[in-house]
Motif scaffolding. Structure first.
Motif, PDB file in Angstrom:
ATOM      1  N   UNK A  64      37.946  50.954  27.436  1.00 36.94           N
ATOM      2  CA  UNK A  64      37.697  51.581  25.897  1.00 36.94           C
ATOM      3  C   UNK A  64      38.385  52.475  25.275  1.00 36.94           C
ATOM      4  N   UNK A  65      39.215  53.364  26.123  1.00 38.34           N
ATOM      5  CA  UNK A  65      39.981  54.663  25.392  1.00 38.34           C
ATOM      6  C   UNK A  65      41.042  54.103  24.410  1.00 38.34           C
ATOM      7  N   UNK A  66      40.997  54.884  23.015  1.00 39.12           N
ATOM      8  CA  UNK A  66      42.176  54.342  22.297  1.00 39.12           C
ATOM      9  C   UNK A  66      43.252  55.098  23.029  1.00 39.12           C
ATOM     10  N   UNK A  67      44.728  54.701  22.786  1.00 37.12           N
ATOM     11  CA  UNK A  67      45.732  55.578  22.948  1.00 37.12           C
ATOM     12  C   UNK A  67      46.305  55.440  24.639  1.00 37.12           C
ATOM     13  N   UNK A  68      45.747  54.393  25.301  1.00 37.25           N
ATOM     14  CA  UNK A  68      46.352  54.236  26.610  1.00 37.25           C
ATOM     15  C   UNK A  68      47.725  53.423  26.697  1.00 37.25           C
ATOM     16  N   UNK A  69      48.113  53.014  25.657  1.00 38.32           N
ATOM     17  CA  UNK A  69      49.419  52.488  26.015  1.00 38.32           C
ATOM     18  C   UNK A  69      50.420  53.112  26.210  1.00 38.32           C
ATOM     19  N   UNK A  70      51.170  52.803  27.423  1.00 40.74           N
ATOM     20  CA  UNK A  70      52.033  53.580  27.994  1.00 40.74           C
ATOM     21  C   UNK A  70      51.656  54.761  28.846  1.00 40.74           C
ATOM     22  N   UNK A  71      50.522  54.819  28.973  1.00 38.84           N
ATOM     23  CA  UNK A  71      49.860  55.829  29.960  1.00 38.84           C
ATOM     24  C   UNK A  71      49.518  55.120  31.548  1.00 38.84           C
ATOM     25  N   UNK A  72      49.720  55.973  32.321  1.00 40.65           N
ATOM     26  CA  UNK A  72      49.594  55.186  33.700  1.00 40.65           C
ATOM     27  C   UNK A  72      48.245  55.656  33.906  1.00 40.65           C
ATOM     28  N   UNK A  73      47.189  54.620  34.440  1.00 40.55           N
ATOM     29  CA  UNK A  73      45.998  54.790  34.646  1.00 40.55           C
ATOM     30  C   UNK A  73      45.516  54.714  36.079  1.00 40.55           C
ATOM     31  N   UNK A  74      44.880  55.678  36.675  1.00 39.97           N
ATOM     32  CA  UNK A  74      44.597  55.745  38.360  1.00 39.97           C
ATOM     33  C   UNK A  74      43.259  55.757  38.456  1.00 39.97           C
ATOM     34  N   UNK A  75      42.486  54.918  39.160  1.00 35.55           N
ATOM     35  CA  UNK A  75      40.964  55.195  39.321  1.00 35.55           C
ATOM     36  C   UNK A  75      41.094  55.381  40.914  1.00 35.55           C
ATOM     37  N   UNK A  76      40.157  56.293  41.250  1.00 36.54           N
ATOM     38  CA  UNK A  76      40.344  56.976  42.774  1.00 36.54           C
ATOM     39  C   UNK A  76      38.655  56.960  43.021  1.00 36.54           C
ATOM     40  N   UNK A  77      38.285  56.265  44.235  1.00 35.29           N
ATOM     41  CA  UNK A  77      36.881  56.454  44.274  1.00 35.29           C
ATOM     42  C   UNK A  77      36.588  56.013  45.786  1.00 35.29           C
ATOM     43  N   UNK A  78      35.459  56.039  46.177  1.00 33.31           N
ATOM     44  CA  UNK A  78      35.056  55.740  47.454  1.00 33.31           C
ATOM     45  C   UNK A  78      35.170  54.104  47.650  1.00 33.31           C
ATOM     46  N   UNK A  79      35.905  53.967  48.900  1.00 34.51           N
ATOM     47  CA  UNK A  79      35.980  52.437  49.042  1.00 34.51           C
ATOM     48  C   UNK A  79      35.126  51.412  48.746  1.00 34.51           C
ATOM     49  N   UNK A  80      33.698  51.843  49.164  1.00 30.64           N
ATOM     50  CA  UNK A  80      32.427  51.019  48.980  1.00 30.64           C
ATOM     51  C   UNK A  80      32.408  50.704  47.409  1.00 30.64           C
ATOM     52  N   UNK A  81      32.305  51.656  46.600  1.00 31.06           N
ATOM     53  CA  UNK A  81      31.961  51.592  45.386  1.00 31.06           C
ATOM     54  C   UNK A  81      33.164  51.259  44.386  1.00 31.06           C
ATOM     55  N   UNK A  92      35.054  48.920  45.666  1.00 27.31           N
ATOM     56  CA  UNK A  92      34.910  47.244  46.007  1.00 27.31           C
ATOM     57  C   UNK A  92      34.241  46.816  45.152  1.00 27.31           C
ATOM     58  N   UNK A  93      32.959  47.533  44.880  1.00 27.86           N
ATOM     59  CA  UNK A  93      31.798  46.733  44.181  1.00 27.86           C
ATOM     60  C   UNK A  93      32.339  46.629  42.785  1.00 27.86           C
ATOM     61  N   UNK A  94      32.906  47.694  42.177  1.00 23.75           N
ATOM     62  CA  UNK A  94      33.276  47.545  40.887  1.00 23.75           C
ATOM     63  C   UNK A  94      34.280  46.573  40.813  1.00 23.75           C
ATOM     64  N   UNK A  95      35.169  46.309  41.708  1.00 27.48           N
ATOM     65  CA  UNK A  95      36.498  45.348  41.305  1.00 27.48           C
ATOM     66  C   UNK A  95      35.969  43.951  41.386  1.00 27.48           C
ATOM     67  N   UNK A  96      34.629  43.891  42.170  1.00 30.32           N
ATOM     68  CA  UNK A  96      34.122  42.604  42.409  1.00 30.32           C
ATOM     69  C   UNK A  96      33.449  42.191  40.854  1.00 30.32           C
ATOM     70  N   UNK A  97      32.741  43.109  40.424  1.00 28.62           N
ATOM     71  CA  UNK A  97      31.995  43.024  39.039  1.00 28.62           C
ATOM     72  C   UNK A  97      33.123  42.774  38.029  1.00 28.62           C
ATOM     73  N   UNK A  98      34.216  43.496  38.014  1.00 32.97           N
ATOM     74  CA  UNK A  98      35.297  43.123  37.109  1.00 32.97           C
ATOM     75  C   UNK A  98      35.734  41.645  37.299  1.00 32.97           C
ATOM     76  N   UNK A  99      35.939  41.257  38.490  1.00 36.83           N
ATOM     77  CA  UNK A  99      36.511  39.940  38.628  1.00 36.83           C
ATOM     78  C   UNK A  99      35.671  38.697  37.994  1.00 36.83           C
ATOM     79  N   UNK A 100      34.295  39.180  38.102  1.00 37.33           N
ATOM     80  CA  UNK A 100      33.413  38.056  37.896  1.00 37.33           C
ATOM     81  C   UNK A 100      33.240  38.324  36.299  1.00 37.33           C
ATOM     82  N   UNK A 101      33.130  39.232  35.611  1.00 34.69           N
ATOM     83  CA  UNK A 101      33.009  39.399  34.325  1.00 34.69           C
ATOM     84  C   UNK A 101      34.280  39.345  33.545  1.00 34.69           C
ATOM     85  N   UNK A 102      35.312  39.014  34.208  1.00 31.82           N
ATOM     86  CA  UNK A 102      36.671  38.719  33.433  1.00 31.82           C
ATOM     87  C   UNK A 102      37.232  39.929  32.719  1.00 31.82           C
ATOM     88  N   UNK A 103      37.206  41.175  33.249  1.00 29.50           N
ATOM     89  CA  UNK A 103      37.837  42.311  32.892  1.00 29.50           C
ATOM     90  C   UNK A 103      39.135  42.331  33.457  1.00 29.50           C
TER      91      UNK A 103
END
Ligand SMILES: C[S@@+](CC[C@H](N)C(=O)[O-])C[C@H]1O[C@@H](n2cnc3c(N)ncnc32)[C@H](O)[C@@H]1O
Length: 291
Positions: free
Chosen positions: A108-125, A127-138
């Motif tokens: 949702x942030x504007x201005x992310x073009x050309x910016x390298x984005x990293x998400x760091x989190x507990x493996x369990x959280x 995994x759950x987020x990536x699963x949700x993203x896949x199911x919701x087509x993000x």
């Protein structure tokens, strides 16, 4: 956190943001258009009818009566952090979101073009987020995910392997997380951030350590702590605001600003913030990597 399961507090925060978004054009604080997509089903059932103001008001009243101050504090801190991001991001080609939970900034942030984005989190959280993203087509092809338990692992190798460049100025966000970690984990992670290029920034939240010693001094803290124990995410770490600048300087970071919940809530809610009680121990700090 309960082993094998994503963070419940991350889900709660996303619920607050999704409910807030339902008030867009009216009462919304951040109007996050992606938050609802990241919600588990049981919370989507709560937010779907929240397009009706009466339902939204009823649900938020239940939340606010039960956990005083938590919801508006989470929304206002996210709004404050977003304002800092808008200032800093044009100068930092890397954005690292530590303890990302169900944060939707990568979408949702504007201005992310050309910016390298990293998400760091507990493996369990994560995994759950990536699963949700896949199911919701993000689409997450622009995000690099680094599963990490801050209490167990140092970030250096994993971040380098993911393509993080310590020679580039970086904006690190660490929202809603330090209070769940060990003192060693916070220390190690801050020192790693401080090794990034000069010109890098860190925006993070922390709690006033007083509340850990005596929750009864703060409205609603006992109830919040008891819920957090139930979901196995107790608050474990805090800092003294009066010595924050020294604490950060010892780790190579220079404090720019530090504000408590009552202050940043007033920016989001104006005069209505005077009626908000609870969670005053919560704080947002902004620091930069010093020479
Ligand atoms: C309250 S949520 C905050 C999520 C998000 N930043 C936000 O503000 O909505 C706490 C986050 O800390 C993460 N967390 C808790 N303990 C952790 C640990 N030991 N290592 C890595 N992440 C941890 C959880 O996975 C969760 O994403």
């Amino acid at each position: 956190m309960k082993s094998g399961r994503g963070s419940k507090t991350a889900e709660h925060n996303a619920l607050f943001r999704a409910l807030d978004a339902r008030g867009a054009g009216n009462s919304a604080v951040i109007a996050d258009p992606v938050a609802e997509k990241l919600l588990p089903w049981r919370f989507k059932l709560v937010t779907a009818p929240a397009r009706w103001g009466a339902w939204r008001n009823a649900v938020t009243k239940i939340i606010d009566d039960r956990w005083p101050g938590v919801r508006p504090t989470v929304l206002a801190r996210t709004s404050l952090i977003d304002a800092t991001i808008a200032d800093v991001l044009p100068t930092t080609p890397q954005l690292v979101i530590l303890g990302a939970g169900l944060d939707s900034r990568a979408w949702r942030l504007p201005g992310l073009d050309g910016i390298a984005v990293f998400e760091v989190d507990h493996p369990d959280t994560q995994r759950a987020k990536r699963d949700l993203m896949r199911r919701r087509g993000l689409d997450a092809r622009h995000v690099r995910f680094i599963p990490t338990d801050f209490n167990l692992t140092r970030l250096d190798m994993a971040m380098t392997d993911a393509g993080f460049d310590p020679g580039q100025p970086t904006l690190f966000l660490w929202e809603g997380t330090t209070n769940y970690l060990s003192a060693d984990a916070v220390d190690t992670t801050l020192r790693w951030c401080a090794h990034a290029a000069v010109g890098s920034h860190l925006v993070f939240t922390y709690i006033n350590e007083d509340v850990l010693r005596d929750p009864s001094r703060y409205v609603g803290a006992d109830r919040v702590f008891s819920t957090l124990r139930r979901v196995d995410e107790p608050m474990t770490f805090g800092l003294a605001p009066s010595s924050l600048a020294i604490y950060l300087a010892e780790r190579g970071l220079q404090l720019i600003s530090d504000e408590g919940a009552a202050g940043f809530r007033s920016r989001s809610y104006g005069t209505a913030s005077a009626a908000i009680r609870g969670h005053e121990f919560y704080r947002v700090a902004h620091a930069r990597v010093s020479v």
